[in-house]
Design an enzyme around this catalytic site. Structure first.
Site, short mmCIF file in Angstrom:
data_model
loop_
_atom_site.label_atom_id
_atom_site.label_comp_id
_atom_site.label_asym_id
_atom_site.label_seq_id
_atom_site.Cartn_x
_atom_site.Cartn_y
_atom_site.Cartn_z
N SER A 1 1.14 6.62 1.62
CA SER A 1 1.81 5.50 2.28
C SER A 1 1.40 5.37 3.73
O SER A 1 1.64 4.34 4.35
CB SER A 1 3.32 5.75 2.29
N HIS B 1 -3.02 1.86 -2.42
CA HIS B 1 -1.60 2.02 -2.15
C HIS B 1 -0.77 1.06 -3.01
O HIS B 1 -0.68 -0.13 -2.70
CB HIS B 1 -1.36 1.78 -0.65
N GLU C 1 -2.38 -2.20 -1.59
CA GLU C 1 -2.99 -2.24 -0.25
C GLU C 1 -4.25 -1.36 -0.33
O GLU C 1 -4.15 -0.19 -0.72
CB GLU C 1 -1.97 -1.68 0.75
P1 NAD Z 1 7.80 12.13 -5.37
O1 NAD Z 1 8.45 13.14 -4.49
O2 NAD Z 1 8.63 11.32 -6.28
O3 NAD Z 1 6.66 12.82 -6.26
C1 NAD Z 1 5.67 13.65 -5.72
C2 NAD Z 1 5.14 14.51 -6.87
O4 NAD Z 1 4.01 15.25 -6.41
C3 NAD Z 1 6.17 15.53 -7.39
O5 NAD Z 1 6.35 15.33 -8.77
C4 NAD Z 1 5.52 16.87 -7.09
O6 NAD Z 1 5.82 17.86 -8.06
C5 NAD Z 1 4.04 16.48 -7.13
N1 NAD Z 1 3.16 17.45 -6.50
C6 NAD Z 1 3.36 18.18 -5.37
N2 NAD Z 1 2.31 19.01 -5.18
C7 NAD Z 1 1.43 18.79 -6.18
C8 NAD Z 1 0.17 19.34 -6.53
N3 NAD Z 1 -0.40 20.27 -5.79
N4 NAD Z 1 -0.44 18.88 -7.65
C9 NAD Z 1 0.13 17.94 -8.43
N5 NAD Z 1 1.33 17.38 -8.15
C10 NAD Z 1 1.97 17.80 -7.04
O7 NAD Z 1 6.96 11.20 -4.38
P2 NAD Z 1 6.50 9.68 -4.60
O8 NAD Z 1 7.56 8.80 -4.07
O9 NAD Z 1 6.01 9.51 -5.99
O10 NAD Z 1 5.29 9.60 -3.56
C11 NAD Z 1 3.99 10.04 -3.94
C12 NAD Z 1 2.99 9.43 -2.99
O11 NAD Z 1 3.08 8.00 -3.07
C13 NAD Z 1 3.23 9.79 -1.53
O12 NAD Z 1 1.99 9.87 -0.88
C14 NAD Z 1 4.03 8.58 -1.02
O13 NAD Z 1 3.90 8.40 0.36
C15 NAD Z 1 3.37 7.46 -1.80
N6 NAD Z 1 4.16 6.24 -1.98
C16 NAD Z 1 5.49 6.31 -2.25
C17 NAD Z 1 6.21 5.13 -2.44
C18 NAD Z 1 7.68 5.15 -2.79
O14 NAD Z 1 8.32 4.08 -2.74
N7 NAD Z 1 8.26 6.28 -3.15
C19 NAD Z 1 5.54 3.89 -2.40
C20 NAD Z 1 4.18 3.86 -2.17
C21 NAD Z 1 3.49 5.05 -1.95
#
Ligand code: NAD
Length: 286
Positions: free
Chosen positions: A120, A142, A154
């Protein structure tokens, strides 16, 4: 369709599970990887629920739903990346963790495979520096939450991202029914540079006693025509994700105004992460 048959998604949380489902529904085989078995099980439950709802609403047939779900395979390590054509990293928003994941991705995947990140806010050039041999294949892809619904991707080039990688990312995004829009490689890009300070300010308004969360969200919904108030949106995004994005922007843009509000940090420290943990600003039960 681009020349891709199989996509790996690293991280099966809020975003990774959504990206996996959209890729499978678009005809790609999917390898969904997470270090946590529980997260993989939760992702499978989510896939079944969303697909059943799409069948119920007659957006897809039962056969299409079954075929999409059957295309998703889960795994707790990255060894299976040796036969994928694309990787999207969607793990926790922390620079050091993502750099380690990129090194592992690059060591397993073929040397023609694009290594995209759903970060993000983290600089694409910085992430690419972890894999100098693959810098030209690293790009920001993104997606937005919830991935099956939100149209935008994005697209962010790092310093060394090639034109081929960019063109292929645009084509893959379009093949998944998304609309790619480019942004430059600054912390938070466009979306979170604009959105997160607004969410953070809503926490300050709550902390200062300007109004309670229901009133803040009600005022922003009715007064600004937002589909959802900023505090409820923060719960949807994940309060830990919001805090981490603010911290990345604070470090990357070097301005005090990007420090996360103490109220937001307190909730994260208390394990109240939003919808995904059942409690955040609001209560969600199970
Ligand atoms: P989340 O906390 O729901 O999930 C993250 C996942 O990553 C977890 O399941 C965790 O177990 C896993 N993880 C951690 N270390 C790992 C590894 N070494 N190998 C494999 N998996 C691993 O987070 P999210 O909301 O899904 O966010 C994930 C990414 O997407 C981040 O970079 C975030 O900034 C981005 N993002 C989030 C949103 C949102 O609205 N939540 C929107 C766009 C982008």
């Amino acid at each position: 369709m681009v020349d891709v048959k199989k996509v790996a998604v690293i991280g099966a949380g809020t975003m990774g599970s959504g990206i996996a489902l959209v890729a499978a529904s678009s005809g790609y085989d999917v390898l969904l990887v997470d270090v946590s078995e529980d997260q993989l099980a939760a992702a499978q439950k989510y896939h079944a629920k969303i697909s059943a709802r799409s069948v119920e609403k007659e957006r897809i047939t039962q056969e299409e739903s079954d075929a999409a779900l059957a295309r998703i395979v889960t795994c707790t390590d990255m060894t299976g990346l040796n036969d994928v054509d694309w990787v999207v990293e969607a793990a926790t928003e922390q620079v050091d963790l993502k750099k380690k994941i990129f090194q592992e991705m690059a060591s397993h995947a073929r040397d023609d495979v694009v290594l995209a990140t759903n970060t993000s806010s983290i600089s694409i050039t910085d992430l690419a520096s972890a894999v100098p041999e693959a810098e030209d294949r690293v790009i920001g892809m993104h997606f937005f939450n919830p991935v099956p619904v939100m149209k935008l991707v994005e697209v962010i080039k790092g310093r060394a991202t090639s034109e081929t990688t960019t063109a292929r990312t645009i084509a893959l995004s379009e093949s998944m029914g998304k609309t790619p829009i480019p942004a430059n490689d600054f912390a938070g890009f466009v979306s979170n540079r604009v959105l997160m300070p607004l969410i953070n300010e809503a926490f300050f308004a709550w902390e200062d006693g300007v109004a309670d969360p229901e009133a803040i969200d009600g005022i922003m919904t009715l007064g600004c025509n937002f589909p959802m108030g900023p505090l409820r949106l923060a719960d949807h995004i994940g309060l830990d994700v919001c805090r981490d994005i603010m911290l990345v922007m604070h470090a990357g843009l070097d301005q005090e105004k990007y420090l996360p509000c103490p109220r937001l940090v307190e909730l994260v420290d208390a394990g109240r992460l939003g919808n995904k943990s059942g409690q955040g600003v609001y209560e969600y039960g199970n």
